[in-house]
Design a protein around this motif. Structure first.
Motif, PDB file in Angstrom:
ATOM      1  N   MET A  84       0.673  -1.530   0.140  1.00  0.00           N
ATOM      2  CA  MET A  84       0.043   0.000  -0.069  1.00  0.00           C
ATOM      3  C   MET A  84       0.498   0.484   0.014  1.00  0.00           C
ATOM      4  N   ALA A  85       1.989   0.987   0.822  1.00  0.00           N
ATOM      5  CA  ALA A  85       2.778   2.180   0.343  1.00  0.00           C
ATOM      6  C   ALA A  85       3.166   2.400  -0.725  1.00  0.00           C
ATOM      7  N   LYS A  86       3.941   1.663  -1.486  1.00  0.00           N
ATOM      8  CA  LYS A  86       4.264   1.847  -2.471  1.00  0.00           C
ATOM      9  C   LYS A  86       3.226   1.835  -3.344  1.00  0.00           C
ATOM     10  N   THR A  87       2.126   2.157  -3.316  1.00  0.00           N
ATOM     11  CA  THR A  87       1.188   2.388  -4.453  1.00  0.00           C
ATOM     12  C   THR A  87       1.020   4.288  -4.001  1.00  0.00           C
ATOM     13  N   THR A  88       1.222   4.263  -2.481  1.00  0.00           N
ATOM     14  CA  THR A  88       1.164   5.993  -1.959  1.00  0.00           C
ATOM     15  C   THR A  88       2.095   6.904  -2.991  1.00  0.00           C
ATOM     16  N   SER A  89       3.127   6.167  -2.560  1.00  0.00           N
ATOM     17  CA  SER A  89       4.871   6.511  -2.931  1.00  0.00           C
ATOM     18  C   SER A  89       4.646   7.032  -4.361  1.00  0.00           C
ATOM     19  N   PHE A  90       3.859   5.542  -5.312  1.00  0.00           N
ATOM     20  CA  PHE A  90       3.793   5.905  -6.887  1.00  0.00           C
ATOM     21  C   PHE A  90       2.782   7.044  -7.155  1.00  0.00           C
ATOM     22  N   ALA A  91       1.419   7.599  -6.832  1.00  0.00           N
ATOM     23  CA  ALA A  91       0.639   8.503  -6.439  1.00  0.00           C
ATOM     24  C   ALA A  91       1.540   9.557  -5.640  1.00  0.00           C
ATOM     25  N   THR A  92       1.998   9.551  -5.364  1.00  0.00           N
ATOM     26  CA  THR A  92       2.151  11.072  -4.769  1.00  0.00           C
ATOM     27  C   THR A  92       3.138  11.638  -5.996  1.00  0.00           C
ATOM     28  N   PHE A  93       3.701  10.372  -6.352  1.00  0.00           N
ATOM     29  CA  PHE A  93       4.986  11.187  -7.865  1.00  0.00           C
ATOM     30  C   PHE A  93       3.908  11.349  -8.669  1.00  0.00           C
ATOM     31  N   LEU A  94       3.001  10.479  -9.402  1.00  0.00           N
ATOM     32  CA  LEU A  94       2.130  11.001 -10.683  1.00  0.00           C
ATOM     33  C   LEU A  94       1.591  12.685  -9.752  1.00  0.00           C
ATOM     34  N   ILE A  95       1.205  12.312  -8.605  1.00  0.00           N
ATOM     35  CA  ILE A  95       0.578  13.393  -8.845  1.00  0.00           C
ATOM     36  C   ILE A  95       2.438  15.640  -8.965  1.00  0.00           C
ATOM     37  N   ILE A  96       3.025  14.691  -8.433  1.00  0.00           N
ATOM     38  CA  ILE A  96       4.656  15.883  -7.793  1.00  0.00           C
ATOM     39  C   ILE A  96       5.157  16.526  -9.313  1.00  0.00           C
ATOM     40  N   GLY A  97       4.867  14.808 -10.052  1.00  0.00           N
ATOM     41  CA  GLY A  97       5.292  15.579 -11.417  1.00  0.00           C
ATOM     42  C   GLY A  97       5.107  16.245 -12.578  1.00  0.00           C
ATOM     43  N   PRO A  98       3.312  15.979 -12.899  1.00  0.00           N
ATOM     44  CA  PRO A  98       3.006  16.913 -13.158  1.00  0.00           C
ATOM     45  C   PRO A  98       2.775  18.702 -12.999  1.00  0.00           C
ATOM     46  N   THR A  99       2.859  18.989 -11.378  1.00  0.00           N
ATOM     47  CA  THR A  99       2.343  19.396 -10.842  1.00  0.00           C
ATOM     48  C   THR A  99       4.102  20.417 -11.152  1.00  0.00           C
ATOM     49  N   CYS A 100       5.407  20.204 -10.434  1.00  0.00           N
ATOM     50  CA  CYS A 100       5.934  20.709 -11.164  1.00  0.00           C
ATOM     51  C   CYS A 100       6.458  20.959 -12.531  1.00  0.00           C
ATOM     52  N   PHE A 101       6.349  20.078 -13.407  1.00  0.00           N
ATOM     53  CA  PHE A 101       6.058  20.578 -14.834  1.00  0.00           C
ATOM     54  C   PHE A 101       5.400  21.654 -15.472  1.00  0.00           C
ATOM     55  N   PHE A 102       4.135  21.643 -14.465  1.00  0.00           N
ATOM     56  CA  PHE A 102       3.402  23.449 -15.054  1.00  0.00           C
ATOM     57  C   PHE A 102       3.870  24.337 -14.194  1.00  0.00           C
ATOM     58  N   LEU A 103       4.756  24.291 -12.965  1.00  0.00           N
ATOM     59  CA  LEU A 103       5.775  25.204 -12.312  1.00  0.00           C
ATOM     60  C   LEU A 103       6.431  26.004 -13.195  1.00  0.00           C
ATOM     61  N   GLY A 104       7.486  24.630 -14.139  1.00  0.00           N
ATOM     62  CA  GLY A 104       8.059  24.924 -14.930  1.00  0.00           C
ATOM     63  C   GLY A 104       7.703  25.342 -15.973  1.00  0.00           C
ATOM     64  N   ILE A 105       6.670  25.475 -16.531  1.00  0.00           N
ATOM     65  CA  ILE A 105       6.002  25.815 -17.750  1.00  0.00           C
ATOM     66  C   ILE A 105       5.552  27.371 -17.286  1.00  0.00           C
ATOM     67  N   LEU A 106       5.383  27.443 -15.812  1.00  0.00           N
ATOM     68  CA  LEU A 106       4.804  28.885 -15.478  1.00  0.00           C
ATOM     69  C   LEU A 106       5.708  29.936 -15.366  1.00  0.00           C
ATOM     70  N   PHE A 107       6.759  29.245 -15.042  1.00  0.00           N
ATOM     71  CA  PHE A 107       8.465  29.923 -14.668  1.00  0.00           C
ATOM     72  C   PHE A 107       8.501  30.743 -15.899  1.00  0.00           C
ATOM     73  N   SER A 108       8.599  29.634 -16.663  1.00  0.00           N
ATOM     74  CA  SER A 108       9.764  30.711 -18.192  1.00  0.00           C
ATOM     75  C   SER A 108       8.693  32.022 -18.604  1.00  0.00           C
ATOM     76  N   SER A 109       7.291  31.459 -18.199  1.00  0.00           N
ATOM     77  CA  SER A 109       6.324  32.111 -19.055  1.00  0.00           C
ATOM     78  C   SER A 109       6.775  34.120 -17.825  1.00  0.00           C
ATOM     79  N   PHE A 110       7.199  33.697 -16.792  1.00  0.00           N
ATOM     80  CA  PHE A 110       7.466  34.863 -15.506  1.00  0.00           C
ATOM     81  C   PHE A 110       7.419  35.785 -16.478  1.00  0.00           C
ATOM     82  N   PRO A 111       9.289  36.168 -16.964  1.00  0.00           N
ATOM     83  CA  PRO A 111       9.693  37.434 -17.418  1.00  0.00           C
ATOM     84  C   PRO A 111       8.609  37.895 -18.164  1.00  0.00           C
ATOM     85  N   TYR A 112       8.309  37.546 -19.124  1.00  0.00           N
ATOM     86  CA  TYR A 112       6.555  38.296 -19.741  1.00  0.00           C
ATOM     87  C   TYR A 112       6.222  38.867 -18.529  1.00  0.00           C
TER      88      TYR A 112
END
Length: 198
Positions: A1-29
């Motif tokens: 169960m802990a492994k499933t939860t860890s993988f699910a957390t990775f599935l949440i954190i990965g896209p969230t950081c991906f979106f933050l990277g996209i938004l950071f690249s737009s920040f200078p504009y």
């Protein structure tokens, strides 16, 4: 169960950081449109406008990758909230609310902003016969670009909130595990002390 939860957390954190990277690249504009008042402000509006048009004209694979990432985050939440514990309900429930708020901002403000800026239809209102249209009845070019930039900032704050809640859940679970280990150790010591007395 802990492994499933860890993988699910990775599935949440990965896209969230991906979106933050996209938004950071737009920040200078966005920065010069929202928080500074340079002498040639119109030049910064033109730069942001060109950037938005360039992004909107990007190949379809770009938007598909973005939508796959959004779906990946939702799969992570569904996985974690399937048969949830109390901690999952609190932290993941609040994270999901923030994530969906971010998706809503993306759909209602950012996607719409892409279309409006690319079409260049700021405030081009065709009044119907008998209608009186005042300047307050439509959004100007500057206001449209400011709303777009502010939406990026709001979305970034919402996504940081998701990361903070996920980090809070991780900390709470580690703290709980440490307390359980400590309680087990104390119980074991009491058992040993009881046996020695006998």
């Amino acid at each position: 169960m802990a492994k499933t939860t860890s993988f699910a957390t990775f599935l949440i954190i990965g896209p969230t950081c991906f979106f933050l990277g996209i938004l950071f690249s737009s920040f200078p504009y966005d920065y010069n449109v929202l928080w500074t008042t340079p002498s040639d402000r119109d030049a910064y509006f033109r730069i942001l406008e060109d950037h938005i048009k360039f992004l909107y004209a990007s190949p379809p694979i770009i938007s598909r990758i973005l939508h796959i990432a959004i779906g990946t985050g939702l799969i992570g939440f569904i996985t974690k909230l399937y048969k949830p514990s109390e901690a999952n309900m609190l932290f993941d429930g609040a994270s999901l609310v923030l994530y969906m708020a971010g998706v809503t901002v993306y759909i209602t403000n950012i996607v719409k902003g892409f279309k409006v800026v690319t079409a260049g239809i700021y405030g081009n209102v065709e009044p119907m016969e008998g209608d009186e249209v005042s300047p307050d009845d439509y959004i100007s070019r500057e206001d449209t670009l400011r709303v777009f930039a502010a939406s990026n900032t709001i979305l970034a704050l919402v996504l940081v909130g998701v990361l903070v809640l996920q980090a809070g859940q991780w900390y709470a679970l580690r703290k709980e595990e440490a307390e359980i280990v400590e309680m087990d150790r104390l119980a074991e010591e009491k058992k040993k002390a009881g046996k020695k007395k006998q």
